[in-house]
Design an enzyme around this catalytic site. Structure first.
Site, mmCIF file in Angstrom:
data_model
loop_
_atom_site.group_PDB
_atom_site.id
_atom_site.type_symbol
_atom_site.label_atom_id
_atom_site.label_comp_id
_atom_site.label_asym_id
_atom_site.label_seq_id
_atom_site.Cartn_x
_atom_site.Cartn_y
_atom_site.Cartn_z
ATOM 1 N N CYS A 48 87.757 22.024 -102.750
ATOM 2 C CA CYS A 48 86.312 21.888 -103.503
ATOM 3 C C CYS A 48 85.358 21.162 -102.485
ATOM 4 O O CYS A 48 85.852 19.838 -102.016
ATOM 5 C CB CYS A 48 86.413 21.277 -104.943
ATOM 6 S SG CYS A 48 84.748 21.143 -105.552
ATOM 7 N N CYS A 51 84.420 17.895 -104.699
ATOM 8 C CA CYS A 51 85.350 16.916 -105.087
ATOM 9 C C CYS A 51 86.552 17.003 -104.372
ATOM 10 O O CYS A 51 87.615 15.847 -104.642
ATOM 11 C CB CYS A 51 85.654 17.113 -106.645
ATOM 12 S SG CYS A 51 86.621 18.459 -107.211
ATOM 13 N N CYS A 97 84.977 24.947 -110.390
ATOM 14 C CA CYS A 97 85.671 23.848 -110.191
ATOM 15 C C CYS A 97 86.219 23.199 -111.503
ATOM 16 O O CYS A 97 85.483 22.533 -112.005
ATOM 17 C CB CYS A 97 85.300 23.002 -109.264
ATOM 18 S SG CYS A 97 86.329 21.344 -108.874
ATOM 19 N N CYS A 100 85.444 19.022 -111.218
ATOM 20 C CA CYS A 100 84.067 18.407 -111.142
ATOM 21 C C CYS A 100 83.053 19.531 -111.554
ATOM 22 O O CYS A 100 81.900 19.078 -111.754
ATOM 23 C CB CYS A 100 83.471 18.233 -109.671
ATOM 24 S SG CYS A 100 83.339 19.657 -108.500
ATOM 25 N N CYS A 120 85.328 36.010 -106.219
ATOM 26 C CA CYS A 120 84.454 35.964 -105.066
ATOM 27 C C CYS A 120 83.520 34.638 -104.919
ATOM 28 O O CYS A 120 82.822 34.229 -105.901
ATOM 29 C CB CYS A 120 83.578 37.088 -105.398
ATOM 30 S SG CYS A 120 82.279 37.684 -104.187
HETATM 31 FE FE FE Z 1 85.289 20.108 -107.518
#
Ligand code: FE
Length: 138
Positions: A48, A51, A97, A100, A120
């Site tokens: 990510c 984070c 995510c 976060c 996607c």
């Molecule tokens: Fe994240």
């Protein structure tokens, strides 16, 4: 399950690039074929961009032809969360995510085996951590 990352919008604004902020925090979408990971074949872990959580392994990346990096499965159970998204007169499933809450992209049911899913994802929401090169032969 990893600890949740919580930051104020001001902190996110400071830490992310404007483009990352627009996607992760404001649920934007980068233009197709503009992202750096769309055609990437490098092996490694996509984390990510907000984070650092592990989100997708290059092992599950496939060429969807859409112009966005596409994966058939997340890196681990609980790495991502999904939510119903009815914006833009469409019914889609948003992918976030799990650590976060950052917006990553959408998941569709027209992916390849073994899952039939197509995650996607915006390149901008991902940072690739390349696999270590095998040790050079002595
Ligand atoms: Fe994240």
């Amino acid at each position: 399950m990893a600890e949740k990352v919580r930051k104020s919008e001001e902190e996110w604004r400071r830490e992310l690039t404007p483009e990352q902020y627009q996607i992760l925090r404001e649920k934007g979408t980068e233009r197709a074929f503009t992202g750096k990971h769309a055609d990437a074949k490098d092996s490694g872990m996509y984390r990510c961009a907000g984070c650092g959580a592990e989100l997708f392994s290059s092992d599950t990346k496939f060429d969807s032809g859409t112009g966005w990096p596409s994966f058939y499965a997340p890196a681990g159970e609980g790495a991502v969360e999904t939510e119903d998204d009815r914006s833009w007169l469409m019914r889609r499933t948003e992918v976030l995510c799990a650590s976060c809450g950052g917006h990553l992209g959408h998941v569709f049911e027209d992916g390849p085996n073994p899952t039939g899913l197509r995650y996607c994802i915006n390149s901008c929401a991902l940072e690739l951590e390349p696999d270590e090169d095998p040790a050079p032969e002595a």
